[in-house]
Design a protein around this motif. Sequence first.
Motif, PDB file in Angstrom:
ATOM      1  N   LEU A   6       0.817  -1.209   0.000  1.00 22.67           N
ATOM      2  CA  LEU A   6       0.000   0.000   0.000  1.00 22.67           C
ATOM      3  C   LEU A   6       0.852   1.260   0.000  1.00 22.67           C
ATOM      4  CD1 LEU A   6      -2.920  -0.746   2.502  1.00 22.67           C
ATOM      5  CD2 LEU A   6      -3.106  -0.345   0.038  1.00 22.67           C
ATOM      6  N   LEU A   7       1.876   1.270   0.836  1.00 22.45           N
ATOM      7  CA  LEU A   7       2.753   2.444   0.919  1.00 22.45           C
ATOM      8  C   LEU A   7       3.427   2.709  -0.417  1.00 22.45           C
ATOM      9  CD1 LEU A   7       4.257   1.720   4.440  1.00 22.45           C
ATOM     10  CD2 LEU A   7       2.846   3.700   3.841  1.00 22.45           C
ATOM     11  N   ALA A   8       3.811   1.651  -1.108  1.00 26.48           N
ATOM     12  CA  ALA A   8       4.440   1.809  -2.423  1.00 26.48           C
ATOM     13  C   ALA A   8       3.432   2.315  -3.454  1.00 26.48           C
ATOM     14  CB  ALA A   8       5.047   0.482  -2.868  1.00 26.48           C
ATOM     15  N   GLU A   9       2.229   1.739  -3.446  1.00 27.43           N
ATOM     16  CA  GLU A   9       1.214   2.138  -4.420  1.00 27.43           C
ATOM     17  C   GLU A   9       0.765   3.585  -4.235  1.00 27.43           C
ATOM     18  OE1 GLU A   9      -1.865  -0.717  -3.866  1.00 27.43           O
ATOM     19  OE2 GLU A   9      -0.839  -2.309  -4.982  1.00 27.43           O
ATOM     20  N   ILE A  10       0.645   4.007  -2.981  1.00 24.85           N
ATOM     21  CA  ILE A  10       0.191   5.375  -2.687  1.00 24.85           C
ATOM     22  C   ILE A  10       1.355   6.356  -2.753  1.00 24.85           C
ATOM     23  CG2 ILE A  10      -1.017   6.799  -0.954  1.00 24.85           C
ATOM     24  CD1 ILE A  10      -2.379   4.241   0.021  1.00 24.85           C
ATOM     25  N   GLU A  11       2.549   5.814  -2.885  1.00 25.67           N
ATOM     26  CA  GLU A  11       3.787   6.613  -3.006  1.00 25.67           C
ATOM     27  C   GLU A  11       4.037   7.449  -1.757  1.00 25.67           C
ATOM     28  OE1 GLU A  11       3.240   8.751  -6.674  1.00 25.67           O
ATOM     29  OE2 GLU A  11       4.068   7.086  -7.856  1.00 25.67           O
ATOM     30  N   ILE A  12       4.030   6.756  -0.624  1.00 20.40           N
ATOM     31  CA  ILE A  12       4.412   7.373   0.646  1.00 20.40           C
ATOM     32  C   ILE A  12       5.761   6.795   1.044  1.00 20.40           C
ATOM     33  CG2 ILE A  12       3.843   7.596   3.094  1.00 20.40           C
ATOM     34  CD1 ILE A  12       0.905   7.528   2.356  1.00 20.40           C
TER      35      ILE A  12
ATOM     36  N   TYR B  84      -9.529  -6.598   6.284  1.00 20.57           N
ATOM     37  CA  TYR B  84     -10.238  -5.387   6.693  1.00 20.57           C
ATOM     38  C   TYR B  84      -9.247  -4.298   7.115  1.00 20.57           C
ATOM     39  CZ  TYR B  84     -12.813  -1.977   9.330  1.00 20.57           C
ATOM     40  OH  TYR B  84     -13.308  -0.774   9.784  1.00 20.57           O
ATOM     41  N   THR B  85      -8.224  -4.685   7.861  1.00 20.61           N
ATOM     42  CA  THR B  85      -7.235  -3.711   8.337  1.00 20.61           C
ATOM     43  C   THR B  85      -6.550  -3.013   7.164  1.00 20.61           C
ATOM     44  OG1 THR B  85      -6.840  -5.036  10.319  1.00 20.61           O
ATOM     45  CG2 THR B  85      -5.162  -3.421   9.743  1.00 20.61           C
ATOM     46  N   LEU B  86      -6.202  -3.763   6.147  1.00 17.57           N
ATOM     47  CA  LEU B  86      -5.544  -3.169   4.980  1.00 17.57           C
ATOM     48  C   LEU B  86      -6.491  -2.241   4.230  1.00 17.57           C
ATOM     49  CD1 LEU B  86      -3.526  -6.264   3.713  1.00 17.57           C
ATOM     50  CD2 LEU B  86      -2.613  -4.214   4.817  1.00 17.57           C
ATOM     51  N   ALA B  87      -7.766  -2.596   4.165  1.00 17.12           N
ATOM     52  CA  ALA B  87      -8.750  -1.708   3.535  1.00 17.12           C
ATOM     53  C   ALA B  87      -8.862  -0.399   4.307  1.00 17.12           C
ATOM     54  CB  ALA B  87     -10.105  -2.406   3.453  1.00 17.12           C
ATOM     55  N   ALA B  88      -8.851  -0.496   5.641  1.00 14.08           N
ATOM     56  CA  ALA B  88      -8.897   0.712   6.476  1.00 14.08           C
ATOM     57  C   ALA B  88      -7.650   1.555   6.266  1.00 14.08           C
ATOM     58  CB  ALA B  88      -9.049   0.315   7.943  1.00 14.08           C
ATOM     59  N   TYR B  89      -6.494   0.906   6.263  1.00 15.51           N
ATOM     60  CA  TYR B  89      -5.234   1.634   6.053  1.00 15.51           C
ATOM     61  C   TYR B  89      -5.213   2.324   4.696  1.00 15.51           C
ATOM     62  CZ  TYR B  89      -2.082   0.595   9.978  1.00 15.51           C
ATOM     63  OH  TYR B  89      -1.453   0.556  11.203  1.00 15.51           O
ATOM     64  N   GLU B  90      -5.747   1.676   3.671  1.00 15.71           N
ATOM     65  CA  GLU B  90      -5.706   2.274   2.335  1.00 15.71           C
ATOM     66  C   GLU B  90      -6.386   3.634   2.328  1.00 15.71           C
ATOM     67  OE1 GLU B  90      -6.514   1.094  -2.335  1.00 15.71           O
ATOM     68  OE2 GLU B  90      -7.455  -0.102  -0.738  1.00 15.71           O
ATOM     69  N   GLU B  91      -7.559   3.696   2.931  1.00 15.33           N
ATOM     70  CA  GLU B  91      -8.268   4.979   2.991  1.00 15.33           C
ATOM     71  C   GLU B  91      -7.514   5.982   3.846  1.00 15.33           C
ATOM     72  OE1 GLU B  91     -12.307   6.192   5.114  1.00 15.33           O
ATOM     73  OE2 GLU B  91     -12.686   5.118   3.237  1.00 15.33           O
ATOM     74  N   ILE B  92      -6.995   5.528   4.972  1.00 17.57           N
ATOM     75  CA  ILE B  92      -6.298   6.424   5.902  1.00 17.57           C
ATOM     76  C   ILE B  92      -5.007   6.958   5.296  1.00 17.57           C
ATOM     77  CG2 ILE B  92      -5.053   6.475   8.108  1.00 17.57           C
ATOM     78  CD1 ILE B  92      -7.214   4.431   9.096  1.00 17.57           C
ATOM     79  N   LEU B  93      -4.270   6.128   4.598  1.00 20.75           N
ATOM     80  CA  LEU B  93      -2.993   6.563   4.029  1.00 20.75           C
ATOM     81  C   LEU B  93      -3.180   7.626   2.950  1.00 20.75           C
ATOM     82  CD1 LEU B  93      -1.049   3.185   3.911  1.00 20.75           C
ATOM     83  CD2 LEU B  93      -0.655   5.120   5.445  1.00 20.75           C
ATOM     84  N   HIS B  94      -4.291   7.571   2.223  1.00 16.92           N
ATOM     85  CA  HIS B  94      -4.585   8.651   1.277  1.00 16.92           C
ATOM     86  C   HIS B  94      -4.818   9.958   2.022  1.00 16.92           C
ATOM     87  CE1 HIS B  94      -4.673   6.660  -2.626  1.00 16.92           C
ATOM     88  NE2 HIS B  94      -5.310   5.637  -2.075  1.00 16.92           N
ATOM     89  N   LEU B  95      -5.518   9.887   3.158  1.00 19.24           N
ATOM     90  CA  LEU B  95      -5.733  11.074   3.980  1.00 19.24           C
ATOM     91  C   LEU B  95      -4.410  11.593   4.536  1.00 19.24           C
ATOM     92  CD1 LEU B  95      -7.646  13.035   5.497  1.00 19.24           C
ATOM     93  CD2 LEU B  95      -7.751  11.339   7.326  1.00 19.24           C
ATOM     94  N   VAL B  96      -3.556  10.670   4.987  1.00 19.25           N
ATOM     95  CA  VAL B  96      -2.238  11.052   5.519  1.00 19.25           C
ATOM     96  C   VAL B  96      -1.422  11.779   4.454  1.00 19.25           C
ATOM     97  CG1 VAL B  96       0.000  10.089   6.199  1.00 19.25           C
ATOM     98  CG2 VAL B  96      -2.092   9.312   7.324  1.00 19.25           C
ATOM     99  N   LYS B  97      -1.410  11.235   3.259  1.00 18.02           N
ATOM    100  CA  LYS B  97      -0.634  11.859   2.175  1.00 18.02           C
ATOM    101  C   LYS B  97      -1.130  13.278   1.907  1.00 18.02           C
ATOM    102  CE  LYS B  97       0.986  11.088  -2.538  1.00 18.02           C
ATOM    103  NZ  LYS B  97       0.970  10.184  -3.720  1.00 18.02           N
ATOM    104  N   LYS B  98      -2.439  13.442   1.910  1.00 17.30           N
ATOM    105  CA  LYS B  98      -3.013  14.773   1.696  1.00 17.30           C
ATOM    106  C   LYS B  98      -2.638  15.732   2.827  1.00 17.30           C
ATOM    107  CE  LYS B  98      -7.524  17.055   1.206  1.00 17.30           C
ATOM    108  NZ  LYS B  98      -9.004  16.854   1.175  1.00 17.30           N
ATOM    109  N   ALA B  99      -2.757  15.266   4.065  1.00 19.27           N
ATOM    110  CA  ALA B  99      -2.457  16.132   5.215  1.00 19.27           C
ATOM    111  C   ALA B  99      -0.989  16.539   5.232  1.00 19.27           C
ATOM    112  CB  ALA B  99      -2.813  15.399   6.507  1.00 19.27           C
TER     113      ALA B  99
END
Length: 444
Positions: free
Chosen positions: A333-339, A397-412
């Motif tokens: 996820l971190l790689a895909e979202i580029e964090i 489920y945890t990874l699905a939750a993280y996916e949404e949260i990591l997009h928010l983190v990147k934006k913030a």
Amino acid sequence: MRNGVRFNNNYPVIEQSQILHERINKIIPSCTQTLAKGPSQHVFGVAPIFLRKGKGAYVWDIDDNKYLDYNMGIGPISLGYSYKAVDDAIKAQLEDGITFSLMHPLELEVAELLKEIIPNAQAVRFSKTGADVVSASIRLARAYTGKKNILCCGYHGWHDWYIGVTLRNNGIPKEISDLTNTFDYNNFDALLDAIDNDTAAIILEPVVFDEPKDNFLHKIENICKEKNIVLIFDEMWTGFRLALGGAQEYFKITPDLACYSKAISNGMPLSVLTGKKEIMDLLDKDVFFYTTFGGETLSLAAAKATINEMRNKNVVNYISHIGGLLKDGLNQLLAEIEIQYIKVKGYNYRTMLTFDSEIKEPLVLKSLIQQELIKKGILWSGYHTISFSHSAEDIKYTLAAYEEILHLVKKAVSQNKTQSYLLGNPVEPVFRKTENFNLKPKKS
């Protein structure tokens, strides 16, 4: 409607938690018996403060919100909350009694069981907390070698010999603090430089989150043998998780002494000191280490049941597999979202998110992630402690939750507005500094 383990629309209602917090704040210093469980380690105003019950990998707070738990009692819950085989063993023993006026056969039975699975367990002694057995190991090392100085690496509890080297050393005489120094993990040259002719013991957590490099642990084993230094493994986290026999089994190193607690009895209070007989025999006449509740039978019954479950159901391999799904999934996820500024460290049984130095306020970022996980029904304090009750569905489920949260983190982070996304007070630093403190001055 109370929150559950799902994509909730709102943050949990924690009214009862806040009411009890007002009361407990008046009578218990820092509100807690365990710092990592206290309100300072959770986003105050958003996170639950009191839990009411647990089942499997799930817990419910006193407002009846449900969470998937990755703290697991801060380590002791290895099989899962209210695990039937362990609870049945406790109930059966409760019918006969808890603490007796003479020894109980469970003391022998559990000791013999430990001897079968822990490589260095030529002798065994029980107590109640990790700090108890760690401090006993230090006393034994000094008695056995006739030397005084201690070198340590990691977190080793609240007793004077260790806590005197930290910032919370008020009340510890300097004469005691001066007998202990620290060394940094994977820095063998610095350790060599710190050793002197009065070094009685080297004690360390064999691993925390970093892996040993360049035969670090084996080099320590060799130098201890060469210089008559007692090697002590603090296996509070690695015991019964990294391998059934702990890090000493996993790395094929036999320390002189080893200390266990947490996972051994699935939440019941028990700690264990194991070691080579020639050292442990000092506990017979020379070194005093006794406690009224060391032979308390409910915890021993729980330990016997826990260890048997672990052996019979290959729990260690299961935990590694499930933890690996989470670790690999998060890295993907971190790689895909580029964090690039968040990393996942640790062995599969216990991983942690770390933040690169470019993050100026890492505790604020950690708080934001915790806050958003709580909204989705996940209890998290920076790391993921995996139990036998965590399932592949939980990880999904945890990874699905993280996916949404990591997009928010990147934006913030990109907006430099992480603090503005927080709805409560950020978490405070964890009292677990294990590097670059009270290092011994280099020899001139």
